[in-house]
Design a protein around this motif. Structure first.
Motif, PDB file in Angstrom:
ATOM      1  N   ILE A  14       0.845  -1.185   0.000  1.00  0.00           N
ATOM      2  CA  ILE A  14       0.000   0.000   0.000  1.00  0.00           C
ATOM      3  C   ILE A  14       0.882   1.238   0.000  1.00  0.00           C
ATOM      4  O   ILE A  14       1.652   1.472   0.934  1.00  0.00           O
ATOM      5  N   TRP A  19      -3.246   4.353  -2.644  1.00  0.00           N
ATOM      6  CA  TRP A  19      -4.377   3.600  -2.111  1.00  0.00           C
ATOM      7  C   TRP A  19      -4.977   4.385  -0.954  1.00  0.00           C
ATOM      8  O   TRP A  19      -4.258   4.976  -0.154  1.00  0.00           O
ATOM      9  N   LEU A  21      -6.602   4.292   2.462  1.00  0.00           N
ATOM     10  CA  LEU A  21      -6.801   3.378   3.583  1.00  0.00           C
ATOM     11  C   LEU A  21      -8.178   3.508   4.207  1.00  0.00           C
ATOM     12  O   LEU A  21      -8.667   2.576   4.844  1.00  0.00           O
ATOM     13  N   SER A  25     -10.520   0.417   5.242  1.00  0.00           N
ATOM     14  CA  SER A  25     -10.855   0.134   6.638  1.00  0.00           C
ATOM     15  C   SER A  25     -12.354   0.002   6.883  1.00  0.00           C
ATOM     16  O   SER A  25     -12.768  -0.650   7.847  1.00  0.00           O
TER      17      SER A  25
END
Length: 344
Positions: A14, A19, A21, A25
């Protein structure tokens, strides 16, 4: 109803900002933490490593690495597959997505998995051909690129998420959370979804058709003053309710009410009332065996025919079809006017 298994596509490397997060998540928070008091068993979340780096096949220069127990071949065995996002380079520069990912997504869909994308994950579903001839969405900043690159997709840049049955797409960031809670609502019913949302301290239900972009150029420092009148309105959805009623209750002009509500929610007062009534009707259909006529009455949508009209227009299904997707109870919910606040 069963929660089932959820396969979440995750990159093994990552990089930032390639990307996001946050989108990664959201499914972990919603589907990965058991909630035995709400539903047991809960979802079985599997992290399926996609391999590669931020769009060019090289490891991320900055970021972190993940080691997953499952690979892309495991997508085909899941009830639901979620693609949270794709690398920025694949969106902005048009770099190709990994072919093994696209192949795995097609196989999962052919095996009967429900396919879900959050934000730019729609590019992966589109590349796999899973959005052809379907209405879909993504973050409004990327919908023009999505439409240009995949002309067979009916791209809607004005909504939070699109539920097309076995394929669902959402806009970015918080809209991804809205869609995940919508999935819980579909799978386990309104009560479970509402309780989970309460634990996460987020709104229990935002309709997918709500606007993505809300213009906050109008100062909203006193938006909190709207909360009491909106709470009051929710307790009397089964009664005649007009914009003038809301304005009088809020002790402001109808013009001021319209401006403040538009700035805070992105909808007009009339649309807000309709959205609340539709949400009330959904809850009654999901959690009670009340006749359709009674659901229309308690939600404030009027006759059974009027209720059917609004459901077909906003959800694409009749109230009876919608109800069949949820478990039944025998205890009717109290009407808005008898639940919570007393009339005043």
């Amino acid at each position: 109803m069963s929660a089932g298994s959820v396969a979440l596509v995750v990159p093994e490397d990552i990089g930032f900002p390639s990307w996001d997060l946050y989108e990664l998540s959201i499914p972990c928070t919603v589907f990965g933490k058991p909630q035995p008091d709400l539903a047991d068993p809960w979802y079985d979340l599997r992290l399926c490593g996609a391999g590669g780096g931020p769009g060019d096949g090289s490891p991320a220069e900055t970021g972190l690495s993940l080691r997953t127990r499952h690979g892309l071949d495991d997508l085909a065995g899941a009830d639901t597959v979620i693609v949270p996002s794709v690398p920025d380079a694949c969106v902005e520069e048009g770099r190709p997505l990994p072919r093994e990912l696209i192949t795995a997504l097609r196989r999962a869909h052919e095996a009967g998995a429900r396919m879900v994308s959050l934000c730019t994950g729609a590019f992966a579903l589109a590349e796999a051909g899973l959005l052809d001839g379907r209405r879909a969405t993504a973050h409004w900043m990327h919908t023009a690129q999505l439409a240009a690159r995949y002309p067979k997709v009916e791209v809607d840049d004005s909504v939070l998420y699109v539920d097309d049955g076995d394929v669902l797409t959402s806009a970015g960031l918080t809209a991804g959370l809205d869609l995940c809670l919508h999935l819980v609502r579909r799978d386990l019913g309104a009560h479970v979804a509402n309780q989970l949302a309460r634990r996460m301290v987020v709104p229990a239900h935002r309709p997918g058709g709500q606007a993505q972009f809300i213009d906050l150029s109008v100062p909203t420092t006193d938006d909190r003053s709207l909360a009491p009148v909106l709470d009051w309105a929710r307790t009397r959805l089964d009664r005649p309710l007009t914009v003038d009623d809301l304005a009088r209750r809020a002790a402001m002009s109808t013009r001021t009410l319209h401006r403040r509500l538009q700035a805070a929610t992105g909808t007009t007062p009339l649309q807000w009332i309709l959205n609340q009534r539709l949400a009330r009707a959904q809850s009654l259909l999901e959690s009670t065996d009340l006749p359709i006529e009674k659901v229309g009455e308690l939600s404030g949508l009027g006759t059974a025919n009027n209720l059917r009209h609004h459901f077909l227009k906003h959800f694409g299904v009749s109230p009876s079809t919608y109800r069949r997707a949820f478990p039944r109870t025998t205890t009717p919910e109290p009407s808005p006017s008898t639940a919570g606040n007393s009339p005043g």
